[in-house]
Write a protein that holds these residues in place. Sequence first.
Motif, PDB file in Angstrom:
ATOM      1  N   PHE B   7      39.265  16.265 122.225  1.00  0.00           N
ATOM      2  CA  PHE B   7      40.533  16.855 121.798  1.00  0.00           C
ATOM      3  C   PHE B   7      41.670  15.827 121.706  1.00  0.00           C
ATOM      4  O   PHE B   7      41.679  14.813 122.388  1.00  0.00           O
ATOM      5  N   ALA B   8      42.617  16.176 120.836  1.00  0.00           N
ATOM      6  CA  ALA B   8      43.918  15.505 120.744  1.00  0.00           C
ATOM      7  C   ALA B   8      43.762  13.989 120.558  1.00  0.00           C
ATOM      8  O   ALA B   8      42.939  13.543 119.758  1.00  0.00           O
ATOM      9  N   GLN B   9      44.537  13.187 121.312  1.00  0.00           N
ATOM     10  CA  GLN B   9      44.504  11.746 121.048  1.00  0.00           C
ATOM     11  C   GLN B   9      43.145  11.134 121.371  1.00  0.00           C
ATOM     12  O   GLN B   9      42.774  10.116 120.774  1.00  0.00           O
ATOM     13  N   LEU B  60      37.634  23.636 133.851  1.00  0.00           N
ATOM     14  CA  LEU B  60      37.847  22.261 134.304  1.00  0.00           C
ATOM     15  C   LEU B  60      36.901  21.954 135.457  1.00  0.00           C
ATOM     16  O   LEU B  60      36.766  22.740 136.393  1.00  0.00           O
ATOM     17  N   MET B  76      38.891  15.653 127.426  1.00  0.00           N
ATOM     18  CA  MET B  76      40.258  15.925 126.997  1.00  0.00           C
ATOM     19  C   MET B  76      41.244  14.951 127.620  1.00  0.00           C
ATOM     20  O   MET B  76      41.111  14.599 128.800  1.00  0.00           O
ATOM     21  N   PRO B  78      45.026  14.233 129.269  1.00  0.00           N
ATOM     22  CA  PRO B  78      45.860  15.111 130.101  1.00  0.00           C
ATOM     23  C   PRO B  78      46.606  16.105 129.215  1.00  0.00           C
ATOM     24  O   PRO B  78      47.076  15.743 128.130  1.00  0.00           O
ATOM     25  N   VAL B  79      46.714  17.330 129.673  1.00  0.00           N
ATOM     26  CA  VAL B  79      47.324  18.373 128.857  1.00  0.00           C
ATOM     27  C   VAL B  79      48.847  18.237 128.864  1.00  0.00           C
ATOM     28  O   VAL B  79      49.436  17.722 129.820  1.00  0.00           O
ATOM     29  N   THR B  80      49.460  18.662 127.770  1.00  0.00           N
ATOM     30  CA  THR B  80      50.911  18.488 127.621  1.00  0.00           C
ATOM     31  C   THR B  80      51.569  19.719 126.987  1.00  0.00           C
ATOM     32  O   THR B  80      52.515  19.598 126.205  1.00  0.00           O
ATOM     33  N   GLY B  81      51.050  20.889 127.292  1.00  0.00           N
ATOM     34  CA  GLY B  81      51.641  22.099 126.723  1.00  0.00           C
ATOM     35  C   GLY B  81      52.919  22.504 127.418  1.00  0.00           C
ATOM     36  O   GLY B  81      53.455  21.787 128.251  1.00  0.00           O
ATOM     37  N   GLY B  82      53.401  23.686 127.074  1.00  0.00           N
ATOM     38  CA  GLY B  82      54.561  24.265 127.741  1.00  0.00           C
ATOM     39  C   GLY B  82      55.866  23.825 127.161  1.00  0.00           C
ATOM     40  O   GLY B  82      55.930  22.910 126.376  1.00  0.00           O
TER      41      GLY B  82
ATOM     42  N   GLU D  52      48.303  21.471 119.569  1.00  0.00           N
ATOM     43  CA  GLU D  52      46.858  21.651 119.462  1.00  0.00           C
ATOM     44  C   GLU D  52      46.368  22.346 120.733  1.00  0.00           C
ATOM     45  O   GLU D  52      46.981  22.222 121.796  1.00  0.00           O
ATOM     46  N   HIS D  82      52.123  31.543 124.291  1.00  0.00           N
ATOM     47  CA  HIS D  82      52.192  30.113 123.940  1.00  0.00           C
ATOM     48  C   HIS D  82      51.832  29.960 122.480  1.00  0.00           C
ATOM     49  O   HIS D  82      50.828  30.497 122.030  1.00  0.00           O
ATOM     50  N   LEU D 117      50.594  25.905 134.013  1.00  0.00           N
ATOM     51  CA  LEU D 117      50.336  25.829 132.572  1.00  0.00           C
ATOM     52  C   LEU D 117      50.469  24.383 132.086  1.00  0.00           C
ATOM     53  O   LEU D 117      49.645  23.891 131.308  1.00  0.00           O
ATOM     54  N   PHE D 123      46.545  22.544 126.204  1.00  0.00           N
ATOM     55  CA  PHE D 123      47.431  22.392 125.039  1.00  0.00           C
ATOM     56  C   PHE D 123      47.837  20.925 124.965  1.00  0.00           C
ATOM     57  O   PHE D 123      48.028  20.273 125.997  1.00  0.00           O
ATOM     58  N   TRP D 135      51.633  11.431 120.007  1.00  0.00           N
ATOM     59  CA  TRP D 135      51.143  12.347 121.045  1.00  0.00           C
ATOM     60  C   TRP D 135      52.042  12.237 122.258  1.00  0.00           C
ATOM     61  O   TRP D 135      52.405  11.141 122.686  1.00  0.00           O
TER      62      TRP D 135
END
Lengths: 82, 82, 149, 149
Positions: B7-9, B60, B76, B78-82, D52, D82, D117, D123, D135
Amino acid sequence: MITVLFFAQLRDQLGCESVSVPAQDIGTLAALRGHLVARNPHWQPHLEADSVLFAVNQTLVKAEHPVRAGDEVAFMPPVTGG
Amino acid sequence: MITVLFFAQLRDQLGCESVSVPAQDIGTLAALRGHLVARNPHWQPHLEADSVLFAVNQTLVKAEHPVRAGDEVAFMPPVTGG
Amino acid sequence: MSEISVQVDRFDAGQEYAALIADDTDGGAAVFFVGRVRARSEGRQVTGLTVEHYPGMTEQALERIVQEARQRWPLQRVRVVHRVGALALGEPIVFVGALSAHRAAAFSAAEFIMDYLKTHAPFWKKERTPEGDVWVNARDSDQQAAQRW
Amino acid sequence: MSEISVQVDRFDAGQEYAALIADDTDGGAAVFFVGRVRARSEGRQVTGLTVEHYPGMTEQALERIVQEARQRWPLQRVRVVHRVGALALGEPIVFVGALSAHRAAAFSAAEFIMDYLKTHAPFWKKERTPEGDVWVNARDSDQQAAQRW
């Protein structure tokens, strides 16, 4: 003169919303309270309850705060807004 | 087979979004990673970065987690949502 | 928009939120609190309440609390609305909104303002119950909450 | 209304709030958090972002976080929304709402859900900047925030 206001259940307990007090001979808020209790002995348990809050000119203060002619003093039960 | 997702980068760095790997001889997620790095040596710094997160079947897990035929494995950043 | 409003009129939390973020693109984190009239209070059944306040001092107290919050955390915008008078079940009593670049500041500021409002702003609630009107008692937990900061 | 939504469509925070409290008279305290696309990020000028996610796992991760919050605090209702896909400046990214009888629980639950979260839900944000797409880096402060609980 000093304007004294009472709020909420304290007002209900005293049966009084406001009273004007001549300023002479009154030094601190605690002295003002003593003056009020001397005039209305049945106010004593309500005005001297630990929980009572004091304001002078709309700012919370301690009982040692001075009061002067023209001041607006308030005795209030603990606040419960929000 | 084991389905492996990136995922992602991390996906951008590898230039790969998903790959299917035969399940035989693969015990843990760390072993699966070793298998992938052996096939694509330039993936090594990206897949073995301390920050990489692992999921098996969308939960996870740690690198010691076992992987089995039919599992969906994800690497993945590290996640960066929110 | 003023930061503070003490009002009889009902407010709409969505509109307050919309006003708080209008034309702002720096406040990445918005936290808002709404306090509402609830049906149960310390075991009593409540059908509504009346909020009394000390006009003039109320606004000053809220101003002071907001200024204190602004000194402690970087805030883009703050909004505090408190209603007075008769309120029905489920109606909003108070709205506190805090807009900041970062969520920790927005959360802390909103909670701080509420904790201080609960202990420092001259409002008093009287609940309507089937057994008659009852003044709400101040709670030790509110004093403790305010002393954390 | 489901507790969780992962969606492309823009949401209205006021409507989310209205839905959260609809027909409820027990939740005296409502806390909401809205995360928004902001114009500056770590010194970069941002014109928008793309979110994403890992479809399927995202919803499971959010469910788990909400269940954890419900175990820790007494909550009437919870709502987590979200967004994914392309978002413009100022648009809402995430909404977290917590309705409880008491404000401390509502504040803690909302902040806990956001902290988890930020560190546990798959995410990833990519920012659009005048120098190209970037990113977003995970922040140590988010890890530390999650470890408090």
